[in-house]
Design a protein around this motif. Structure first.
Motif, mmCIF file in Angstrom:
data_model
loop_
_atom_site.group_PDB
_atom_site.id
_atom_site.type_symbol
_atom_site.label_atom_id
_atom_site.label_comp_id
_atom_site.label_asym_id
_atom_site.label_seq_id
_atom_site.Cartn_x
_atom_site.Cartn_y
_atom_site.Cartn_z
ATOM 1 N N GLY A 195 53.077 42.963 37.114
ATOM 2 C CA GLY A 195 51.725 42.614 38.922
ATOM 3 C C GLY A 195 51.145 42.470 39.289
ATOM 4 O O GLY A 195 50.217 41.419 39.302
ATOM 5 N N VAL A 196 50.361 43.441 37.858
ATOM 6 C CA VAL A 196 48.266 42.577 38.395
ATOM 7 C C VAL A 196 48.232 41.382 37.873
ATOM 8 O O VAL A 196 47.049 40.635 38.045
ATOM 9 C CB VAL A 196 47.652 44.246 37.471
ATOM 10 N N MET A 197 48.905 41.353 36.745
ATOM 11 C CA MET A 197 48.583 40.214 35.380
ATOM 12 C C MET A 197 49.190 38.914 37.411
ATOM 13 O O MET A 197 48.639 38.046 37.030
ATOM 14 C CB MET A 197 49.790 39.532 34.301
ATOM 15 N N ALA A 198 50.624 38.802 37.298
ATOM 16 C CA ALA A 198 50.429 37.538 38.450
ATOM 17 C C ALA A 198 49.621 37.934 39.272
ATOM 18 O O ALA A 198 49.082 36.894 40.154
ATOM 19 C CB ALA A 198 51.746 38.360 38.968
ATOM 20 N N LEU A 199 49.401 39.201 40.166
ATOM 21 C CA LEU A 199 48.616 38.591 41.118
ATOM 22 C C LEU A 199 47.383 38.375 40.447
ATOM 23 O O LEU A 199 46.471 37.620 41.512
ATOM 24 C CB LEU A 199 48.050 40.745 41.862
ATOM 25 N N VAL A 200 46.631 38.358 39.433
ATOM 26 C CA VAL A 200 45.449 37.967 39.582
ATOM 27 C C VAL A 200 45.517 36.729 39.953
ATOM 28 O O VAL A 200 44.815 35.987 39.577
ATOM 29 C CB VAL A 200 44.543 38.618 37.611
#
Length: 232
Positions: free
Chosen positions: A96-101
């Motif tokens: 989720g953090v990867m996709a958000l960034v």
């Protein structure tokens, strides 16, 4: 509202997703593309695209198998609900953090560069904004999941998702006490399904096999309005 979101809206969104995608592919096959802008701000595109797509794919398949794998099979494999819940939090959190960034990089690139903004449709901005909102909501649901590491909440949503595909009229009742955060997360996710056939997201379904027999097209230069030269 709860009954609509968890009992009716899933069928509406999945029907639009399926029928709309098929109709678009059959009627306008040449619009089945992502309309790349890779020649502009290429470094930002590569970094943002890799983070976003890898993260989203992990999340998608994590939800797919996590929600639709029968409980009996999970138990037969000896995977406890606690382990499954912790794995979902860790893997889902990282993805989720990867996709958000990656998504933030992509939307900044699209809005900050006038050339890319001019080539973007309103739907491009809307769908990317909704995906970012969905990612934020998904990450926030981790705070709730951490309070239920026994997997109890996860099991409720597994029963709900499987009940939808089994056409169980009691589907909404399995998550009757779902937190508002989860309701918003489900609602936005289903809304993305509704918009899917009308956005560039359709390229996610592309497997270039039909290019082998898809009718080609030829670009012909029009002579209409061309200046006529006198014969020599």
């Amino acid at each position: 509202m709860h009954g609509f979101i968890f009992g009716i809206y899933p069928y509406i969104s999945l029907s639009v997703l399926l029928i709309g995608s098929i109709a678009r592919y059959e009627r306008d096959p040449f619009t089945w593309k992502s309309s790349s802008s890779q020649l502009l701000r290429r470094k930002q595109l590569i970094l943002g695209s890799v983070l976003f797509h890898v993260g989203v794919l992990i999340i998608f398949f994590g939800h797919l198998f996590g929600l639709l794998t029968p409980l009996a099979l999970v138990d037969a494999l000896g995977i406890s609900h606690e382990v499954k819940q912790i794995a979902a939090v860790v893997v889902g959190g990282v993805a989720g953090v990867m996709a958000l960034v990656g998504g933030i990089i992509l939307i900044y690139r699209r809005l900050a560069d006038p050339r890319i903004r001019a080539s973007s449709s309103s739907m491009d901005i809307v769908i990317l904004s909704l995906l970012l909102l969905q990612l934020c909501l998904g990450l926030l649901t981790i705070t709730v999941s951490l309070q239920h590491l026994d997997g109890g909440e996860m099991v409720k949503f597994m029963l709900w998702a499987q009940a939808i595909f089994n056409f169980d009229a009691r589907a909404a009742s399995y998550v009757a006490d779902a937190p508002l955060l989860f309701e918003l997360h489900i609602f936005i996710g289903l809304t993305i399904f509704v918009l899917f056939p009308f956005s560039r997201l359709v390229h996610m379904l592309s497997v270039p096999l039909r290019y082998l027999w898809r009718p080609g097209f030829q670009i012909v230069r029009s002579r209409k309005g061309a200046k006529k030269h006198p014969a020599e």
